[in-house]
Design an enzyme around this catalytic site. Structure first.
Site, PDB file in Angstrom:
ATOM      1  N   SER A 124       5.693  32.858 -35.183  1.00 22.03           N
ATOM      2  CA  SER A 124       7.085  32.736 -34.729  1.00 22.03           C
ATOM      3  C   SER A 124       7.574  34.087 -34.239  1.00 22.03           C
ATOM      4  O   SER A 124       7.209  35.134 -34.798  1.00 22.03           O
ATOM      5  CB  SER A 124       7.972  32.273 -35.888  1.00 22.03           C
ATOM      6  OG  SER A 124       9.328  32.563 -35.608  1.00 22.03           O
ATOM      7  N   TYR A 137      10.188  32.743 -44.761  1.00 21.34           N
ATOM      8  CA  TYR A 137       9.592  32.173 -43.542  1.00 21.34           C
ATOM      9  C   TYR A 137       9.023  33.286 -42.657  1.00 21.34           C
ATOM     10  O   TYR A 137       7.867  33.217 -42.208  1.00 21.34           O
ATOM     11  CB  TYR A 137      10.674  31.385 -42.800  1.00 21.34           C
ATOM     12  CG  TYR A 137      10.299  30.927 -41.411  1.00 21.34           C
ATOM     13  CD1 TYR A 137       9.573  29.759 -41.219  1.00 21.34           C
ATOM     14  CD2 TYR A 137      10.693  31.646 -40.279  1.00 21.34           C
ATOM     15  CE1 TYR A 137       9.244  29.325 -39.935  1.00 21.34           C
ATOM     16  CE2 TYR A 137      10.369  31.226 -39.000  1.00 21.34           C
ATOM     17  CZ  TYR A 137       9.642  30.074 -38.828  1.00 21.34           C
ATOM     18  OH  TYR A 137       9.310  29.642 -37.564  1.00 21.34           O
TER      19      TYR A 137
HETATM   20  P1  NAD Z   1       9.649  20.838 -37.230  1.00 21.99           P
HETATM   21  O1  NAD Z   1      10.501  21.116 -38.422  1.00 21.99           O
HETATM   22  O2  NAD Z   1      10.202  19.972 -36.137  1.00 21.99           O
HETATM   23  O3  NAD Z   1       8.253  20.249 -37.683  1.00 21.99           O
HETATM   24  C1  NAD Z   1       7.577  20.687 -38.824  1.00 21.99           C
HETATM   25  C2  NAD Z   1       6.807  19.501 -39.378  1.00 21.99           C
HETATM   26  O4  NAD Z   1       6.130  19.950 -40.554  1.00 21.99           O
HETATM   27  C3  NAD Z   1       7.713  18.338 -39.764  1.00 21.99           C
HETATM   28  O5  NAD Z   1       7.281  17.136 -39.127  1.00 21.99           O
HETATM   29  C4  NAD Z   1       7.562  18.243 -41.276  1.00 21.99           C
HETATM   30  O6  NAD Z   1       7.595  16.902 -41.787  1.00 21.99           O
HETATM   31  C5  NAD Z   1       6.188  18.898 -41.497  1.00 21.99           C
HETATM   32  N1  NAD Z   1       6.077  19.382 -42.857  1.00 21.99           N
HETATM   33  C6  NAD Z   1       6.967  20.135 -43.557  1.00 21.99           C
HETATM   34  N2  NAD Z   1       6.563  20.304 -44.811  1.00 21.99           N
HETATM   35  C7  NAD Z   1       5.376  19.642 -44.933  1.00 21.99           C
HETATM   36  C8  NAD Z   1       4.473  19.431 -46.008  1.00 21.99           C
HETATM   37  N3  NAD Z   1       4.711  19.902 -47.240  1.00 21.99           N
HETATM   38  N4  NAD Z   1       3.371  18.698 -45.776  1.00 21.99           N
HETATM   39  C9  NAD Z   1       3.130  18.181 -44.540  1.00 21.99           C
HETATM   40  N5  NAD Z   1       3.955  18.337 -43.493  1.00 21.99           N
HETATM   41  C10 NAD Z   1       5.070  19.059 -43.689  1.00 21.99           C
HETATM   42  O7  NAD Z   1       9.239  22.273 -36.647  1.00 21.99           O
HETATM   43  P2  NAD Z   1       8.849  22.668 -35.150  1.00 21.99           P
HETATM   44  O8  NAD Z   1      10.063  23.210 -34.501  1.00 21.99           O
HETATM   45  O9  NAD Z   1       8.088  21.588 -34.470  1.00 21.99           O
HETATM   46  O10 NAD Z   1       7.909  23.929 -35.448  1.00 21.99           O
HETATM   47  C11 NAD Z   1       6.491  23.830 -35.440  1.00 21.99           C
HETATM   48  C12 NAD Z   1       5.912  25.205 -35.660  1.00 21.99           C
HETATM   49  O11 NAD Z   1       6.426  26.109 -34.678  1.00 21.99           O
HETATM   50  C13 NAD Z   1       6.258  25.822 -37.015  1.00 21.99           C
HETATM   51  O12 NAD Z   1       5.156  26.540 -37.501  1.00 21.99           O
HETATM   52  C14 NAD Z   1       7.394  26.769 -36.699  1.00 21.99           C
HETATM   53  O13 NAD Z   1       7.460  27.839 -37.607  1.00 21.99           O
HETATM   54  C15 NAD Z   1       6.978  27.243 -35.316  1.00 21.99           C
HETATM   55  N6  NAD Z   1       8.107  27.741 -34.527  1.00 21.99           N
HETATM   56  C16 NAD Z   1       9.000  26.886 -33.975  1.00 21.99           C
HETATM   57  C17 NAD Z   1      10.035  27.401 -33.219  1.00 21.99           C
HETATM   58  C18 NAD Z   1      11.014  26.489 -32.546  1.00 21.99           C
HETATM   59  O14 NAD Z   1      11.786  26.994 -31.729  1.00 21.99           O
HETATM   60  N7  NAD Z   1      11.014  25.200 -32.811  1.00 21.99           N
HETATM   61  C19 NAD Z   1      10.183  28.777 -33.052  1.00 21.99           C
HETATM   62  C20 NAD Z   1       9.255  29.623 -33.651  1.00 21.99           C
HETATM   63  C21 NAD Z   1       8.202  29.093 -34.377  1.00 21.99           C
END
Ligand code: NAD
Length: 232
Positions: A124, A137
Site C-alpha cells: 500500500s 496496517y
Molecule cells: P477490501 O476490503 O475491499 O477487500 C479485502 C477482502 O479481504 C474482503 O473481501 C474481506 O472479506 C477479505 N478478508 C478480510 N479479512 C479476512 C480474513 N480473515 N480471511 C479471509 N478474507 C478476509 O480491500 P481492497 O480495497 O480490495 O484492498 C485489497 C488490497 O489492496 C489490500 O491488501 C489493501 O491493503 C490493498 N490496498 C488497497 C487500496 C485501495 O485503494 N483500495 C490502497 C492501498 C492498498
C-alpha cells in the site's frame, strides 16, 4: 493452464484480480471470508487468521485444480483507530490477516511450485509516508515489501518469482473510513500526477504482468500503481 490462488477475492481489487487472471487463461481459486460466489472461480470460504484453514484451502485447491503456480496475497484489514487506543487483539488480527497469512500462503504455495511459479504480495502507498490511525496496517504493508525481497532471493533458485504491487488510493469500500469522501477525493488528486482515480482493472493488469511470461526476469520488485502519487 496454471492454477492461481487469490486471497481477499471478494473485495474490490480482489475481484478484478480474479477476473483478470481467469481472462489470462488460469484456473482461479478465490479465497475470502465472504463466500459470495465469483463466477468462473473455485470459491473457498477461508478465515486467513486460521493456519489450519489455510492449509486445508491449499489441499482442496490442489485436489480440484492441481498444484498452485500463481499466488496473489491480496487480503487485508484496516481498522482505523488512534495508535494509543489499539487493543492488542485488534493489532493481532491485522497482523494475522495482512502479514502472517501472506507468510503462510507463500510457504504452502512455494511447496507446490516444484517447477517454478509467481507470487505477488499487495502492499500500500501508506507504507511510504505513514498514515494516522492505521499504524498496524501500515506496518504490515511495509513488511509485505521486505518479505517480497527476502522470498525472491530465497526462492529464486527454484524459478519462483516474488514481486509486490503497491496500490495508491483506489476508489473502493476502503474509502468508507474517510468522513468526507469529496475532500478525500481532492486530497488524492492533489497528490497524483494523473488527474483521475485508478480502476481495479488497472491494478489487476499489473498483477497479470507480474504473474505472466513477460515478467519472466522480474523478481523482488515492488511496482507502485498509484497514478504518480507524490509524497511531500
Ligand atoms: P477490501 O476490503 O475491499 O477487500 C479485502 C477482502 O479481504 C474482503 O473481501 C474481506 O472479506 C477479505 N478478508 C478480510 N479479512 C479476512 C480474513 N480473515 N480471511 C479471509 N478474507 C478476509 O480491500 P481492497 O480495497 O480490495 O484492498 C485489497 C488490497 O489492496 C489490500 O491488501 C489493501 O491493503 C490493498 N490496498 C488497497 C487500496 C485501495 O485503494 N483500495 C490502497 C492501498 C492498498
Amino acid at each position: 493452464m496454471t492454477t492461481a490462488l487469490v486471497t481477499g477475492a471478494a473485495g474490490a481489487l480482489g475481484r478484478a484480480i480474479v477476473r483478470r487472471l481467469a481472462a489470462d487463461g488460469h484456473q482461479v481459486a478465490a479465497l475470502d471470508l465472504d463466500a459470495s460466489a465469483l463466477e468462473g472461480a473455485l470459491n473457498l470460504k477461508v478465515d486467513l487468521r486460521d493456519a489450519d484453514a489455510i492449509e486445508a484451502a491449499f489441499a482442496e485447491t490442489a485436489a480440484r485444480l492441481g498444484p498452485v503456480g500463481i499466488l496473489v496475497n491480496n487480503a487485508a484489514i484496516y481498522p482505523a483507530r488512534p495508535f494509543l487506543e489499539v487493543p492488542l487483539a485488534e493489532y493481532e488480527d491485522v497482523h494475522a490477516v495482512n502479514q502472517r497469512a501472506y507468510w503462510l500462503m507463500a510457504q504452502h504455495a512455494a511447496r507446490q511450485m516444484t517447477s517454478g511459479g509467481a507470487i505477488v504480495n499487495v502492499a500500500s502507498i501508506t507504507m511510504h509516508g505513514g498514515w494516522s490511525d492505521l499504524a498496524a496496517y501500515v506496518a504490515t504493508k511495509g513488511a509485505a515489501t521486505s518479505l517480497t525481497r527476502a522470498l525472491a532471493r530465497e526462492l529464486g533458485p527454484g524459478e519462483i518469482r516474488v514481486n509486490c504491487v503497491s496500490p495508491g488510493a483506489f476508489p473502493t469500500a476502503a474509502e468508507e473510513i474517510h468522513e468526507d469522501p469529496e475532500a478525500y477525493n481532492r486530497f488524492v488528486l492533489e497528490r497524483q500526477a494523473l488527474q483521475r482515480r485508478g480502476t481495479p482493472e488497472e491494478l489487476a493488469a499489473v498483477v497479470s504482468f507480474l504473474t505472466g511470461p513477460d515478467a519472466s526476469f522480474v523478481t523482488g520488485q515492488t511496482i507502485e500503481v498509484n497514478g504518480g502519487w507524490v509524497m511531500a
